[in-house]
Design a protein around this motif. Structure first.
Motif, PDB file in Angstrom:
ATOM      1  N   TRP A  65       1.201   4.191  -2.965  1.00 42.81           N
ATOM      2  CA  TRP A  65       1.024   5.669  -2.699  1.00 42.81           C
ATOM      3  C   TRP A  65       2.595   6.514  -3.191  1.00 42.81           C
ATOM      4  CZ3 TRP A  65       4.213   8.477   0.624  1.00 42.81           C
ATOM      5  CH2 TRP A  65       3.736   9.643   0.741  1.00 42.81           C
ATOM      6  N   ASP A 106       0.854  -1.165  -0.091  1.00 44.36           N
ATOM      7  CA  ASP A 106       0.145  -0.023  -0.173  1.00 44.36           C
ATOM      8  C   ASP A 106       0.931   1.413   0.097  1.00 44.36           C
ATOM      9  OD1 ASP A 106      -2.144  -1.547   0.021  1.00 44.36           O
ATOM     10  OD2 ASP A 106      -2.604  -1.381   2.223  1.00 44.36           O
ATOM     11  N   LEU A 107       1.897   1.241   0.672  1.00 45.61           N
ATOM     12  CA  LEU A 107       2.762   2.387   0.996  1.00 45.61           C
ATOM     13  C   LEU A 107       3.518   2.813  -0.228  1.00 45.61           C
ATOM     14  CD1 LEU A 107       3.836   4.931   2.617  1.00 45.61           C
ATOM     15  CD2 LEU A 107       5.788   3.300   3.417  1.00 45.61           C
ATOM     16  N   CYS A 142      -4.244   9.179   4.115  1.00 43.11           N
ATOM     17  CA  CYS A 142      -3.149   8.355   4.562  1.00 43.11           C
ATOM     18  C   CYS A 142      -3.314   7.013   4.018  1.00 43.11           C
ATOM     19  CB  CYS A 142      -2.595   8.383   5.729  1.00 43.11           C
ATOM     20  SG  CYS A 142      -1.419   7.309   6.484  1.00 43.11           S
ATOM     21  N   PRO A 143      -2.101   6.571   3.441  1.00 40.48           N
ATOM     22  CA  PRO A 143      -2.261   4.925   2.998  1.00 40.48           C
ATOM     23  C   PRO A 143      -2.236   4.208   4.112  1.00 40.48           C
ATOM     24  CG  PRO A 143       0.042   5.887   2.370  1.00 40.48           C
ATOM     25  CD  PRO A 143      -0.750   6.977   2.940  1.00 40.48           C
ATOM     26  N   TRP A 144      -1.960   4.386   5.314  1.00 36.46           N
ATOM     27  CA  TRP A 144      -1.853   3.312   6.423  1.00 36.46           C
ATOM     28  C   TRP A 144      -2.922   3.879   7.577  1.00 36.46           C
ATOM     29  CZ3 TRP A 144       3.975   2.967   7.693  1.00 36.46           C
ATOM     30  CH2 TRP A 144       4.565   1.943   6.889  1.00 36.46           C
ATOM     31  N   ARG A 145      -4.202   4.533   6.951  1.00 33.79           N
ATOM     32  CA  ARG A 145      -5.005   5.229   7.830  1.00 33.79           C
ATOM     33  C   ARG A 145      -5.884   4.025   8.561  1.00 33.79           C
ATOM     34  NH1 ARG A 145      -6.376   6.315   2.587  1.00 33.79           N
ATOM     35  NH2 ARG A 145      -8.249   5.239   1.835  1.00 33.79           N
ATOM     36  N   LEU A 153       6.090   9.782   3.698  1.00 32.37           N
ATOM     37  CA  LEU A 153       4.811   9.555   4.655  1.00 32.37           C
ATOM     38  C   LEU A 153       4.947  10.829   5.549  1.00 32.37           C
ATOM     39  CD1 LEU A 153       2.093   8.256   4.540  1.00 32.37           C
ATOM     40  CD2 LEU A 153       2.873   6.584   6.132  1.00 32.37           C
TER      41      LEU A 153
END
Length: 354
Positions: free
Chosen positions: A18, A14-15, A213-216, A198
């Motif tokens: 992004w 995911d990161l 945020c891709p880690w939300r 990030l």
């Protein structure tokens, strides 16, 4: 909600997805598209940028990096440079021990490694001026080694991702362990830059943009509503204030008296104005006997560990002045205020605006 403790591989994907879209453009960086096309980062440029970025912002470093690489495009060029030229180009960037170590490292790479940087964390760590963070960054970004890079941005991301309330700097080992668990074997160089981006653009110190945020989803602090207050930090001790005196002297025909500071210590190896010690009650130390006049006002500057207040004294440099080994006589046409450390530039500005 994604399981933070068991889905590290998916989080890395995911990161990186992004980052492929939102990677910051920097003069020392090979972007993800170029990297995927086979363009490899230049270890020299990665190393130079990482040294410059220590305790310094990206915005402040850009101009210096472009100037350095324009003048010394390879590590061999830098290794052959004159010390004074490198220190002059570094002036204003601060933390001058970095510039001295820069030359030591470049010359070690040139003399002991044939002009090529070691490609492992362990090998890089043996070079002058390269500590654990810089070794990990170069190994990861330049050579795609799966090393864990832990700067302030990554610490903040990890503290929020895991909702860690232990204060820094004591929490560093825990945050490093969390970051290591997420570091992938695939595209580790891009991943290292992605997690730093990030923190710099989304998971910012104030008002983090959690919604994009891709880690939300796996972020524990977002779920707990504590993201904005992390990471916690141990309160710093107040900085003491020191005082000093600097002496600006110019001859009738425009020659300036400057003094090169000792290699070791604050502003080591840099040209500046002669002056006193910096302490609670400085003893006057003029470079020659004269009717020294105090300029109105004062110079204020803050270093890492203390605040400094300087009094600026001026006099005419006498004709035929015999300088000592640490002093230099610089004609007006060769004098460049930009070659002085920031605190010395401030003294010159006070003189110029008198």
């Amino acid at each position: 909600m994604r399981d933070l403790n068991s889905d590290f591989a998916a989080m890395g994907e995911d990161l990186l997805a992004w980052y492929d879209v939102h990677a910051r453009e920097m003069p020392w960086r090979v972007g993800p598209a170029d990297r995927a096309a086979g363009v490899r980062p230049d270890p020299y440029r990665v190393w130079l940028s990482e040294v410059m970025l220590q305790q310094t912002t990206v915005a402040a470093v850009r101009e210096y990096f472009l100037r350095f690489t324009g003048r010394w495009p390879s590590v061999l060029d830098l290794a052959a440079a004159e010390d004074a030229d490198v220190m002059s180009e570094w002036a204003g960037l601060g933390y001058y021990a970095r510039a001295r170590n820069l030359l030591k490292c470049a010359r070690t790479v040139a003399q002991d490694h044939g002009g090529s940087f070691p490609d492992s964390y362990e090998g890089l760590l043996k070079l002058p001026g390269i500590g654990p963070y810089t070794a990990a960054a170069i190994a990861s970004i330049a050579f795609d080694r799966p090393e864990t890079v832990l700067d302030g941005n990554v610490e903040r991301v990890m503290a929020r991702l895991h909702d860690i309330h232990d204060p820094l700097p004591g929490a560093k080992p825990v945050l490093k362990t969390r970051a290591e668990a997420l570091t992938p074997d695939q595209r580790p160089g891009d991943y290292a830059q992605a997690v730093m981006d990030l923190g710099a653009t989304i998971c910012t110190p104030r008002n983090p943009a959690c919604g994009i945020c891709p880690w939300r989803e796996p972020c524990a602090a977002r779920a707990a509503g504590t993201a904005a207050e992390l990471p916690r930090k141990t309160p710093k001790k107040p900085k003491p204030t020191r005082h000093g005196i600097v002496y600006l002297a110019q001859s009738a025909d425009g020659i300036w008296l400057l003094e090169r500071r000792p290699d070791k210590g604050l502003l080591g190896g840099m040209l500046g104005w002669p002056g006193s010690e910096w302490n609670g009650a400085p003893v006057p130390a003029p470079p020659f006997e004269a009717d020294w006049q105090a300029l109105p006002g004062e110079v204020r500057h803050t270093f890492t560990h203390f605040h400094l207040i300087l009094q600026v004294m001026t006099a005419e440099l006498p004709r035929g002045f015999n300088r000592n080994a640490d002093q230099e006589l610089v004609p007006q046409q060769e004098f460049r205020p930009s070659s002085l450390p920031t605190v010395m530039r401030k003294a010159f500005s006070l003189y110029k605006d008198r």
